[in-house]
Scaffold this active site. Structure first.
Site, PDB file in Angstrom:
ATOM      1  N   HIS A 257       2.649  -0.260  -4.667  1.00 53.49           N
ATOM      2  CA  HIS A 257       1.420  -0.348  -5.459  1.00 53.49           C
ATOM      3  C   HIS A 257       0.242   0.359  -4.789  1.00 53.49           C
ATOM      4  O   HIS A 257       0.126   0.409  -3.574  1.00 53.49           O
ATOM      5  CB  HIS A 257       1.069  -1.811  -5.764  1.00 53.49           C
ATOM      6  CG  HIS A 257       0.925  -2.687  -4.551  1.00 53.49           C
ATOM      7  ND1 HIS A 257       0.973  -4.051  -4.618  1.00 53.49           N
ATOM      8  CD2 HIS A 257       0.754  -2.406  -3.242  1.00 53.49           C
ATOM      9  CE1 HIS A 257       0.814  -4.562  -3.406  1.00 53.49           C
ATOM     10  NE2 HIS A 257       0.691  -3.581  -2.569  1.00 53.49           N
ATOM     11  N   ASN A 258      -0.584   0.938  -5.639  1.00 57.04           N
ATOM     12  CA  ASN A 258      -1.835   1.616  -5.255  1.00 57.04           C
ATOM     13  C   ASN A 258      -1.619   2.921  -4.483  1.00 57.04           C
ATOM     14  O   ASN A 258      -2.589   3.501  -3.977  1.00 57.04           O
ATOM     15  CB  ASN A 258      -2.740   0.707  -4.410  1.00 57.04           C
ATOM     16  CG  ASN A 258      -3.062  -0.597  -5.103  1.00 57.04           C
ATOM     17  OD1 ASN A 258      -3.039  -0.688  -6.321  1.00 57.04           O
ATOM     18  ND2 ASN A 258      -3.336  -1.622  -4.322  1.00 57.04           N
TER      19      ASN A 258
END
Length: 352
Positions: A257-258
């Site tokens: 994620h991210n």
């Protein structure tokens, strides 16, 4: 029973046509009509085959070539056997790839697995979804509420496109792939079994053990990206996970994620990128690279296979090792360890 032919040539090309298409120089113009209908490695070749030879280590292959034509740099041209059309190009492999895409277009870009066109009666398309004319939704595919599929895009059997996802034009989603919470550009290829947009690995310690942190971001995949089979791209926790235009990702890669990956990067199989890593443009990662979270990899950096990264990598540098460091330093350490091992071995032998 005859062997099936999975990839038939689109048509016959001549050596003269290949020269014009690739910007190569045909050494003997009298050989412009030589027929090319196949591709082959230089050590095999064959009738009507085009091969390429590049790099000093491979120059020894030239005198024994068996092929219709060869793409090679100028310094190799005189070594080719008589009767083979010699096409001189400064980047033979690049030219060879271009011819391959023309000869075998279905091998370069995946197509429907069935003979169906349009929306299969055996697919499930939510009434609120928007499928443009010219898209192909094959049997068993699921298109969720308010999803959008662009013209020319193929959604293969048993692929699942989640609610409100947007997929651009002339793309491909392979069999069994799943896409959710994602915005995907044009000409994006996502191979079978890939997982795009599932929640990331986010937990916080609680009284009864790890507790999940809600992942409310998206995945944004820009134009001309390719994602390999069984690769996973987690959606962002609060900001988005982003894959930049033109980036190519191999099979079995984990992107957490991210993560933000720049344009035109190459990421080889079995690599793992931890959360919130930022990767610049034109970065190359060898197979099995591992990146700790929150790192920054500068544009143009090259990361050696099987290396583990725990610190930032400046732009344009080559790093490797475990833990990774500038390649020159890593090689010096390896050389010192080998010298130490040899010295110790010689000493033990003297004691015998």
């Amino acid at each position: 029973m005859t062997d099936p032919v999975f990839f038939a040539p689109s048509r016959r090309y001549t050596a003269g046509e290949v020269a014009n298409l690739t910007g190569s120089v045909l050494v003997d113009s009298g050989q412009s009509d030589i027929s090319i209908q196949a591709l082959a490695p230089a050590n095999e070749g064959g009738e009507n085959a085009l091969v390429f030879v590049d790099g000093k280590r491979n120059s020894a292959l030239m005198p024994s070539l068996r092929a219709a034509a060869v793409l090679c740099p100028a310094e190799f041209a005189s070594k080719a056997p008589a009767g083979i059309a010699v096409l001189v190009h400064p980047r033979p492999q690049q030219a060879f790839a271009l011819v391959g895409r023309l000869l075998f277009p279905t091998a370069a870009t995946p197509g429907p697995m069935t003979s169906e066109t349009g929306v299969s009666p055996h697919a499930h398309v939510d009434p609120t979804a928007h499928v443009e004319a010219g898209a192909v939704i094959e049997a068993g595919a699921v298109i969720g509420p308010s999803a959008s599929i662009g013209s020319g895009t193929v959604i293969a059997p048993n692929a699942v496109i989640g609610q409100s996802c947007q997929i651009g034009r002339d793309g491909y989603v392979g069999p069994g792939a799943s896409i959710q919470y994602a915005l995907i550009g044009n000409r994006v290829i996502i191979h079978g079994g890939a997982r795009i947009g599932q929640d990331g690995f986010g937990f916080v310690g609680g009284a009864k053990g790890p507790e999940r942190v809600p992942q409310v971001g998206r995945v944004v995949i820009q134009d001309d990206v390719e994602i390999g089979s069984n690769t996973t791209v987690d959606r962002g926790a609060m900001s988005d996970t982003i894959i930049g235009q033109g980036t190519k990702i191999d099979n079995l890669v984990q992107i957490a994620h991210n993560v933000r990956i720049g344009r035109n990067c190459i990421i080889a199989g079995l690599s793992g990128i931890s959360g919130s890593v930022v990767v610049g443009d034109n970065v190359t990662m060898g197979g099995g690279v591992g990146l700790a979270d929150h790192l920054t990899i500068g544009s143009g950096a090259k990361l050696a296979a099987r290396s583990g990264f725990m610190s930032n990598v400046p732009a344009g540098e080559i790093w490797g090792g475990y833990p990774a460091q500038p390649m020159a330093e890593a090689m010096r350490e390896i050389a010192m360890l080998r010298k130490l091992a040899r010295t110790r071995k010689q000493g033990e032998g003297g004691n015998g």
